[in-house]
Design an enzyme around this catalytic site. Structure first.
Site, PDB file in Angstrom:
ATOM      1  N   GLU A  41       0.830  -1.208   0.000  1.00 45.26           N
ATOM      2  CA  GLU A  41       0.000   0.000   0.000  1.00 45.26           C
ATOM      3  C   GLU A  41       0.862   1.255   0.000  1.00 45.26           C
ATOM      4  O   GLU A  41       0.576   2.206  -0.707  1.00 45.26           O
ATOM      5  CB  GLU A  41      -0.924   0.009   1.231  1.00 45.26           C
ATOM      6  N   TYR A 124      -6.902   5.695   5.151  1.00 43.68           N
ATOM      7  CA  TYR A 124      -6.924   4.821   3.986  1.00 43.68           C
ATOM      8  C   TYR A 124      -6.045   3.573   4.204  1.00 43.68           C
ATOM      9  O   TYR A 124      -6.464   2.431   3.979  1.00 43.68           O
ATOM     10  CB  TYR A 124      -6.451   5.585   2.745  1.00 43.68           C
ATOM     11  N   ASP A 142     -10.188   5.461  -2.978  1.00 44.80           N
ATOM     12  CA  ASP A 142      -9.078   6.124  -3.675  1.00 44.80           C
ATOM     13  C   ASP A 142      -9.654   6.791  -4.926  1.00 44.80           C
ATOM     14  O   ASP A 142     -10.887   6.831  -5.109  1.00 44.80           O
ATOM     15  CB  ASP A 142      -7.949   5.128  -3.995  1.00 44.80           C
TER      16      ASP A 142
END
Ligand code: SF4
Length: 331
Positions: A41, A124, A142
Site C-alpha cells: 500500500e 486509507y 481512492d
C-alpha cells in the site's frame, strides 16, 4: 438483476463474482500478512503498479518483517527505496516497523485505532490493512473508487469537496460487501483501473453495467479544483576532484532529508561557470529543470557539502534524478 446501485448486495455480489473470476493477480493479493500488505500500500501510494511490481519482491525478500526494516540505518532504508520516489514514505514505514516491534512484539494490531496510531498510517492505509490482511469490513476510497461511485450514481457533486467526500463515504459504506471486504475492495479498485477508467470508460464490457446510472460517464467525476503544473528551475554545480564528487547532505527539514544531492548555487553565480547539461523531470505538481554547471577550484564547500569518493556513490541514498544525472555525467 436491476439497473440500480441501491440494490447494494446484488451489486456487491456481482462485483465480487466478477473479480474472483477475472481479477488480476498481484503478489500482495496472494498474502494475508499485514506487513506485506502495508508495504504494498505504501509503495502503491505514489508509484505505478508496473514500477512496484519490479521492486516489491526483491524489497520484501530483504525486509520480510517489521523487525528487518527496524534494524537497519535510515540511510540503508532510503537507499533501498531508490527509484520509488517520495522518500518520506520509507521513513514513515521504518518508524511504523519500529513501533510494531517495540509496542506489539512484531505482530500487527487488528483494530483501526491502534493501526492509525502507528507512524504514517492514515485512514486509507489502516482500512487497506484491515480489509486485505484481516478481511475486516473497512471502506477504501481512492481516486479509482471515487470515479466509479460518482458514475454509478450519476452524481455531479464535486468529489473534492466536503459534501462530495461525505456522499462518497456514505455510498461506499452502503455498498461494502460485509462478508468478503478483501475481494470487494480489490474489485472496486480494479473496476476503476480496467473498465471505469478516466476519460472514456469501457462500459460495453463492464461487469456492473446493469447497475450503473451514468448517462455521460466521460463527464464524471466532477472536481472543483483542477491540478495545475508549475515550473521550477534550479542551478546545480558539478565539482569532481581527486577527493571525489561534491554532494550536499539534505537537512532533516528537507523533503529528501538524509539523502544526498548535487549542491545548488544562486543562478548569478552558477551562470559564470561552464554549462554542462540540463535535466528535466517531474515531481508532484512541478516540472523541474535543473541547470548543471561545472565548478571546481572556485567552489568553497558549505558545511552540509562533502566530497564523496566515487566508490561510495552506489551505496549512498540519492533521489532518482540525481542518481541518473550523476551516472550520465560520470560516463
Ligand atoms: S457502466 Fe461504464 S460508467 Fe458505469 S461503472 Fe461500468 S465502466 Fe463505469
Amino acid at each position: 438483476m436491476t439497473g440500480n446501485p441501491d440494490n447494494s448486495s446484488d451489486f456487491s455480489e456481482s462485483l465480487v463474482a466478477w473479480f474472483l473470476q477475472h481479477g488480476r493477480r498481484y503478489p500482495w493479493r496472494e498474502t494475508c500478512d499485514p506487513w506485506f500488505i502495508l508495504v504494498s500500500e505504501v509503495m502503491l501510494q505514489q508509484t505505478t503498479i508496473p514500477t512496484v511490481l519490479g521492486r516489491y519482491g526483491e524489497w520484501m525478500r530483504r525486509f520480510p518483517n517489521p523487525a528487518a526494516l527496524a534494524s537497519v540505518s535510515e540511510q540503508e532504508a532510503l537507499r533501498s527505496w531508490e527509484g520509488l520516489g517520495y522518500y518520506r514514505r520509507v521513513r514513515a514505514l521504518q518508524a511504523a516497523a519500529k513501533a510494531v516491534v517495540e509496542q506489539y512484539g512484531g505482530t500487527f494490531p487488528r483494530d483501526e485505532t491502534a493501526l492509525r496510531a502507528l507512524p504514517g498510517i492514515g485512514e486509507y492505509t489502516a482500512a487497506a490493512v484491515l480489509s486485505f490482511a484481516f478481511n475486516i469490513p473497512a471502506v477504501l476510497i481512492d481516486a479509482n473508487v471515487a470515479r466509479v461511485l460518482a458514475r454509478l450514481y450519476d452524481d455531479p457533486t464535486p468529489i473534492d469537496t466536503t459534501v462530495g467526500r461525505r456522499v462518497l463515504r456514505r455510498r461506499a459504506e452502503e455498498l461494502l460487501h460485509r462478508n468478503n471486504p478483501r475481494a470487494y475492495n480489490s474489485a472496486l479498485m480494479e473496476l476503476g483501473q480496467t473498465y471505469c477508467t478516466p476519460g472514456a470508460p469501457l462500459c460495453l464490457g463492464c461487469p456492473v453495467r446493469t447497475f450503473c446510472r451514468a448517462k455521460d460517464p466521460t463527464s464524471l467525476p466532477v472536481k472543483k479544483q483542477e491540478r495545475t503544473i508549475s515550473s521550477l528551475e534550479h542551478w546545480d554545480i558539478w565539482c569532481l576532484t581527486e577527493q571525489g564528487l561534491l554532494l550536499e547532505l539534505q537537512p532533516p527539514t528537507a523533503r529528501h532529508a538524509g539523502m544526498y544531492r548535487l549542491p545548488q548555487r544562486p543562478r548569478e553565480f552558477a551562470e559564470t561557470l561552464p554549462h554542462l547539461r540540463d535535466q528535466t523531470y517531474s515531481v508532484t505538481r512541478y516540472k523541474v529543470t535543473r541547470h548543471i554547471h561545472r565548478a571546481c577550484v572556485t567552489v568553497v564547500p558549505r558545511a552540509s557539502e562533502h566530497f564523496i569518493s566515487l566508490s561510495r556513490l552506489e551505496a549512498l541514498p540519492l533521489a532518482s534524478p540525481d542518481r541518473k544525472i550523476i551516472r550520465a555525467l560520470l560516463v
